[in-house]
Design a protein around this motif. Structure first.
Motif, PDB file in Angstrom:
ATOM      1  N   ASP A  86      -5.616  -0.815  -4.531  1.00 18.78           N
ATOM      2  CA  ASP A  86      -4.877  -1.126  -3.382  1.00 18.78           C
ATOM      3  C   ASP A  86      -5.917  -2.232  -2.785  1.00 18.78           C
ATOM      4  O   ASP A  86      -6.897  -1.866  -1.984  1.00 18.78           O
ATOM      5  N   GLU A  87      -5.557  -3.488  -2.827  1.00 22.69           N
ATOM      6  CA  GLU A  87      -6.231  -4.700  -2.559  1.00 22.69           C
ATOM      7  C   GLU A  87      -7.679  -4.443  -2.926  1.00 22.69           C
ATOM      8  O   GLU A  87      -8.625  -4.473  -1.792  1.00 22.69           O
ATOM      9  N   SER A  97       0.851  -1.178   0.004  1.00 19.98           N
ATOM     10  CA  SER A  97      -0.063   0.173  -0.191  1.00 19.98           C
ATOM     11  C   SER A  97       0.738   1.162   0.077  1.00 19.98           C
ATOM     12  O   SER A  97       0.475   2.455  -0.689  1.00 19.98           O
TER      13      SER A  97
HETATM   14 MG   LIG Z   1      -1.979  -2.710   2.247  1.00 20.33          MG
END
Ligand SMILES: [Mg+2]
Ligand SMILES: Nc1ncnc2c1ncn2[C@@H]1O[C@H](COP(=O)(O)OP(=O)(O)OP(=O)(O)O)[C@@H](O)[C@H]1O
Lengths: 339, 254
Positions: free
Chosen positions: B172-173, B44
């Motif tokens: 991000d994910e 991240s």
């Molecule tokens: Mg993360």
């Protein structure tokens, strides 16, 4: 190194506690023996300090008698159950002594509360209060309207000011650069100072400034509202979810739009409900402020109580109760609807 | 020239934690780059340093040949407009409708005043409706976005990202808080955006079968350093153990 520091800290804690114990014991003893009725707490402090220090020093070296060591856990975990430790008894003693000395210092007296003379006066007063004089109803209502509008104006003017200030008083928005941090701390300091001064005191200040009357009261309420609303608002901003703000920031939008889209929608409902709650508080405070000449129904109360016109005061209390009750009701309905 | 070039990127947090250590890589136009790595490896942080949600401590982020770390104000915002981002927690704007959430992707083209009063051009509204249709949410256009299911919210976030007409999409994910079936549907949207609209994608993922299915290239981070760079098929068992630790077992999102 750390250990030595902890031992010093423990000793300071012990000393503090024992000075306090000596102080309270003295108050209780003085009262019981009837020696002194004067408030010489401050003047007697040096002697308490010396005595406390002495006891703390002696007990510090007796195993299990040091509260400071127990609190900071400098000694190994004790096998003794907590209710068997001397330090537990010391804590209980502190608590008991606080109640006892508090009883004496605040001059609690069941005798005064239930004396024949006093009870008789109270009965007379209450019977007057409960047979209100309806002749003053028109006057009371007029003054009550003034009070409600004072509260309304104070809240209304405070909203935009607090709204703007709250962004500068929110740590999460103001921790990027040095200048932001300075602004944050200055705003916080001023707000805390303003809030710590009661509206009643502000009212007295503004009465000197703008003269007796509702305007002085309104200003006092406003100032206090700004301070407390800003604090509530900014706490709400600090607890918000950063996600939406970051998302808008990441699109390349102007930072103001980041706040408008990313922050405001999250906080608007709590803001409204704080504000209504504040208006509610302001109505009650406006009454109190009237007592010192800040306008509204409080002024009537002080007039009539000064003249011991209890039937009239009884009428005003009914009007006040009606206001408080309807404000409660209104604000709970509005806050419910906002959910 | 690659679309994005990261050179010796370092990120040290104010608390002294060194989260990215000399990270360098390139992303070509049309890539679907997936970043993998254990929790806490810095995935991240890396994405957020690219669009400067976090300030990189040192290094360069060259996007379209321009160093993003040197930009500020208007110029930075103009570059951010070309880089869209979607998040694990969707980060939609609460209380606003799906339409207005998608429209907010065009805020970078608005003056502050227009933005404050939610003024969008008919043209922008038309585009927003198209994007909403693309993610299959036309029947929800006027509903509040925060009342939708997780998968639907992520689709709104994708539509908002597309509203920016981005060259690069950072994800991000994007599927970490969704169930396996929904995860695949979201990943398929990202694939479609990548293949049909030609948007370059950089995506953090946890599940290797998703990586094998969707990635065109893979980077693995460990303790803030790149320890693997290659194609999905190159991630052998041996590499897997290096990336995730000796005791790790691969799990599948059916
Ligand atoms: Mg993360
Ligand atoms: N704001 C911060 N301040 C200090 N340290 C941070 C901050 N944000 C992240 N870190 C640290 O940096 C490291 C990398 O975090 P990051 O969020 O990039 O990991 P990640 O690979 O995305 O993990 P996950 O898969 O759990 O999301 C972690 O050890 C984390 O504790």
């Amino acid at each position: 190194m750390n250990k030595r520091l902890n031992i010093i800290k423990a000793f300071c804690i012990d000393t503090g506690i024992w000075v306090y114990i000596v102080f309270t014991v003295n108050i209780v003893l003085n009262k019981i023996s009837g020696i002194s009725h004067q408030k010489t707490y401050y003047e007697d402090m040096p002697s308490y300090l010396v005595q406390g220090l002495l006891i703390a020093t002696i007990l510090f070296f007796i195993k299990g008698c040091s509260l400071g060591k127990d609190i900071l856990k400098t000694t190994l975990p004790q096998s003794q159950a907590y209710y068997k430790r001397p330090s537990t008894y010391i804590m209980c003693m502190v608590f008991l002594l606080t109640i006892l000395s508090g009883w004496y210092i605040s001059e609690f007296s069941l005798n005064d509360l239930f004396s024949m003379d006093g009870l008789e006066k109270a009965t007379r007063l209450f019977s007057s209060l409960f047979s209100p004089n309806f002749k003053v109803l028109p006057k009371a209502v007029s003054e009550a309207i003034e009070t409600i509008y004072m509260a309304f104006m104070a809240t209304f003017v405070a909203i935009p000011i607090s709204f703007l200030l709250s962004f500068f008083a929110a740590k999460n928005l103001m921790s990027q650069t040095i200048s932001q941090k300075i602004v944050y701390n200055v705003v916080r300091f001023i707000l805390n100072y303003t809030r710590s001064v009661e509206p009643l005191i502000w009212a007295i200040i503004f009465i000197v400034w703008v003269g007796i009357g509702p305007f002085a009261g309104t200003l006092a309420l406003m100032l206090h509202s700004v301070a407390s609303l800003t604090k509530l608002y900014s706490e709400q901003i600090e607890n918000m979810d950063d996600g939406p703000y970051e998302a808008i920031k990441a699109t390349g939008a102007h930072p103001i739009l980041g706040i408008w889209y990313g922050v405001v929608p999250q906080i608007i409902i709590p803001f409204l409900s704080f504000t209504i709650y504040r208006w509610d508080i302001n109505v009650r405070m406006a009454t109190i402020i009237g007592l010192v000449g800040g306008g509204g129904i409080g002024e009537l109360i002080i007039q009539y109580t000064g003249l011991s016109m209890w039937n009239e005061v009884g009428m005003i209390i009914i009007v006040l109760a009606a206001i408080v009750w309807s404000m409660d009701y209104l604000s709970s309905i509005i806050r419910q609807a906002l959910k | 020239m690659p679309l994005l070039k990261i050179e010796k990127l370092n990120k040290i947090f104010p608390n002294g934690y060194h989260a990215l250590k000399d990270v360098s890589f390139e992303v070509d136009k049309g890539d679907f780059l997936v970043i993998i790595g254990l929790s806490g490896s810095g995935k991240s942080t890396l994405l957020r340093c690219i669009n400067r949600l976090y300030e990189p401590t040192s290094g360069r982020v060259l996007f379209l040949g321009e160093d993003l770390t040197k930009l500020s104000g208007l110029k930075l915002r103009a570059m951010r407009a070309k880089i869209a981002m979607i998040f694990q927690q969707f980060n939609l704007i609460p209380r606003l409708s799906v339409l207005h959430n998608v429209l907010s992707g065009a805020l970078n083209k608005k003056s502050v005043l227009d933005g404050l009063f939610y003024r969008y051009t008919p043209e922008q509204k038309k585009v927003a409706l198209e994007k909403i249709e693309l993610v299959g949410l036309s029947h929800r256009t006027y509903q509040r976005a925060d009342k939708l299911s997780g998968g639907q919210q992520q689709r709104v976030a994708i539509a908002r990202a597309l509203m920016q007409e981005p060259l690069l999409l950072l994800a991000d994910e994007p599927v970490s808080s969704l169930d396996p079936a929904t995860s695949h549907s979201i990943m398929k949207y990202l694939e479609q955006i990548n293949k049909e609209l030609g948007v370059t994608v950089i995506c953090n993922l946890h599940f290797l079968d998703l990586v094998r299915r969707y990635a065109s290239r893979v980077i693995a981070l460990k303790d803030g350093q790149i320890i693997f760079e290659g194609y999905p098929r190159d991630i052998t068992d041996e590499w897997f153990k290096k990336i995730y630790g000796e005791d790790a077992i691969e799990v599948k999102t059916t």
